[in-house]
Enzyme design. Structure first.
Site, short mmCIF file in Angstrom:
data_model
loop_
_atom_site.label_atom_id
_atom_site.label_comp_id
_atom_site.label_asym_id
_atom_site.label_seq_id
_atom_site.Cartn_x
_atom_site.Cartn_y
_atom_site.Cartn_z
N ARG A 170 0.84 -1.21 0.00
CA ARG A 170 0.00 0.00 0.00
C ARG A 170 0.87 1.25 0.00
NH1 ARG A 170 -3.10 -2.96 4.41
NH2 ARG A 170 -1.42 -2.15 5.68
N ALA A 250 10.10 1.53 6.26
CA ALA A 250 9.30 0.32 6.49
C ALA A 250 9.65 -0.29 7.85
CB ALA A 250 9.53 -0.68 5.36
N ARG A 251 10.62 -1.18 7.87
CA ARG A 251 11.10 -1.79 9.11
C ARG A 251 12.58 -2.10 8.95
NH1 ARG A 251 7.02 -0.33 11.23
NH2 ARG A 251 5.60 -1.50 12.60
N ASP A 274 14.10 5.79 9.04
CA ASP A 274 13.10 6.09 10.07
C ASP A 274 12.97 4.95 11.08
OD1 ASP A 274 10.90 7.75 11.15
OD2 ASP A 274 9.61 6.12 10.47
N GLU A 279 15.28 0.58 19.17
CA GLU A 279 14.52 1.82 19.28
C GLU A 279 14.13 2.04 20.73
OE1 GLU A 279 11.27 1.72 16.50
OE2 GLU A 279 12.60 1.77 14.76
N HIS A 298 11.32 7.00 13.95
CA HIS A 298 10.17 6.13 13.69
C HIS A 298 8.86 6.93 13.77
CE1 HIS A 298 8.75 1.66 13.89
NE2 HIS A 298 7.98 2.39 13.10
N ALA A 301 4.65 7.90 10.14
CA ALA A 301 3.19 7.93 10.11
C ALA A 301 2.62 8.82 11.21
CB ALA A 301 2.63 6.51 10.25
#
Length: 340
Positions: A170, A250-251, A274, A279, A298, A301
Site C-alpha cells: 500500500r 518500512a522496518r 526512520d 529503538e 520512527h 506515520a
C-alpha cells in the site's frame, strides 16, 4: 464496574489506548460518536494485562494500540462476548493470536490510513538524498566555512532519476504515485506484482539485483515476513552505484543494519532511515554522527491527520459491528505472518 449492564442497554466496548494516544487518535466528534453508541471501559494503563483481562467480561469489542497485551487464550478466557478486536495500527501479529481467529472473533487494522503519510516522508527522504540536503545541514551545523560546506557529491533532480521500489505494498504504491508525478522513472521488485499491475502503476517489474544496480534511490516498502528478513544485506548493498541512496521507512527487519552502517561509514552510499534495530536509537550509535545519513525517530506515520484517521478507522469498525454491518478492514489469520 467492568461487566455491569448499561442502563441504556448499550453494548460495552473496551478502549485499551493510553491518554496521550487517545488525544491524538480520537477527535472530540469521533469520541462522542463512540460514547453515544456504546458503554465504554477506558484503560489508561493499556499495557497492564491484568487490567485488560478484568475489563473484557461482557465486552463486545476491544480497541487496541501499540504495546497493548497480546490477545491470547489466557485473555480470551475472560472475553465471554468478544466479537471484534479493532487495532489502531497496521500489523496485528503482536496483538492477536490464532486463537482469536479460531473463535471467530473479527480482527481489523488501520494500516491503509498510514500509506499516504509514510509515502510522503519517503518522498521527502528521496528529495533530501538526491539534493544531499543532509550533508549540507551537517556541514553548516558542524561549523564548516561556507565554501567547504558547499562541497558535496553530485546532486540530482527527481525528474528523470531512476528510482527503485522494493515492495508494491500500500505504501509502496502511494510512493510510486508521488515520485512518478514528479517525473521519476520507477522500477519495482515484488514477487507478487503481475505484469498487468506493473503496467497500471506505470513501472518496470525487475529482479532485485537489476533494481539495486540501476537505481539512484532505492526505497524499501516490502512487508515484514520471515522471507524478507535482512533481504538487503552486504551483497545487495554492494550492487548499488556509488553515490546512490537508500530510503527505509518500512522496518529495520528488511535491511542488515551492520552492512548498511559499513557502506554509509565509507561514504559510498547515503541513507535516510526512520526505523532501527534498537529503538530508541542509542545516543552513541554511529548513524548519529554521519553527515550522509538522515535520521527520524520512527515517526513517518506521525502526522496529525494520520493519527486521527487511525482512530476514526477503529471507531468506524466498532460502529459497524454494533450496527450489524461487516467490517471494512478485516484481516485473516494470514496477517499473523507479518511479524511487526
Amino acid at each position: 464496574m467492568p461487566g455491569s449492564p448499561d442502563p441504556a442497554g448499550r453494548s460495552r466496548v473496551v478502549v485499551a489506548v493510553p491518554p496521550g494516544l487517545r488525544a491524538q487518535f480520537f477527535t472530540p466528534e469521533v469520541w462522542q460518536e463512540l460514547e453515544r453508541a456504546a458503554e465504554l471501559t477506558v484503560l489508561d494503563d493499556h499495557a497492564d494485562r491484568a487490567a485488560v483481562a478484568a475489563a473484557l467480561p461482557g465486552a463486545r469489542a476491544l480497541i487496541t494500540s501499540w504495546r497493548a497485551p497480546r490477545v491470547d487464550a489466557g485473555l480470551l478466557a475472560s472475553a465471554d462476548r468478544l466479537e471484534l478486536v479493532a487495532h489502531t495500527g497496521s500489523a496485528v501479529a503482536p496483538y492477536v493470536t490464532e486463537e482469536v481467529f479460531r473463535r471467530g472473533i473479527l480482527v481489523t487494522q488501520a494500516g491503509d490510513e498510514m500509506a499516504r503519510p509514510v509515502a510522503e516522508v519517503a518522498l521527502a527522504f528521496t528529495l533530501s538524498l538526491l539534493h544531499r540536503i543532509q550533508r549540507f545541514d551537517h556541514a553548516l551545523r558542524g561549523g564548516l566555512d561556507w565554501t567547504a560546506a558547499s562541497e558535496a557529491p553530485p546532486r540530482h533532480e527527481i525528474h528523470g532519476s531512476d528510482i527503485g521500489v522494493i515492495g508494491a505494498s500500500r505504501t509502496g504504491r502511494a510512493y510510486i504515485a508521488l515520485v512518478r508525478a514528479m517525473g521519476a522513472r520507477v522500477s519495482v521488485t515484488d514477487p507478487y506484482l503481475c505484469d498487468a499491475d506493473a503496467e497500471a502503476l506505470g513501472v518496470r517489474s525487475v529482479e532485485l539485483e537489476t533494481l539495486l544496480s540501476h537505481s539512484r534511490i532505492v526505497a524499501v516498502h516490502a512487508p515484514v515476513t520471515e522471507e524478507t528478513r535482512r533481504m538487503i544485506g552486504a551483497e545487495q548493498l554492494a550492487l548499488m552505484p556509488d553515490g546512490a541512496g537508500l530510503v527505509n521507512t518500512a522496518r529495520s527487519w528488511l535491511v542488515d543494519e551492520d552492512a548498511l552502517l559499513a557502506e554509509v561509514s565509507s561514504g559510498r552510499l547515503d541513507a535516510a532511515i526512520d526505523v532501527f534495530d534498537a529503538e530508541p536509537l542509542p545516543v552513541a550509535h554511529p548513524f548519529r554522527s554521519l553527515p550522509n545519513v538522515l535520521l527520524t525517530p520512527h515517526q513517518a506515520a506521525g502526522s496529525v491527520e494520520c493519527r486521527q484517521r487511525l482512530g476514526r478507522s477503529a471507531v468506524g469498525e466498532v460502529l459497524r459491528l454494533l450496527a450489524g454491518r461487516p467490517p471494512v478492514h478485516a484481516v485473516t489469520a494470514d496477517a499473523l505472518t507479518r511479524l511487526h
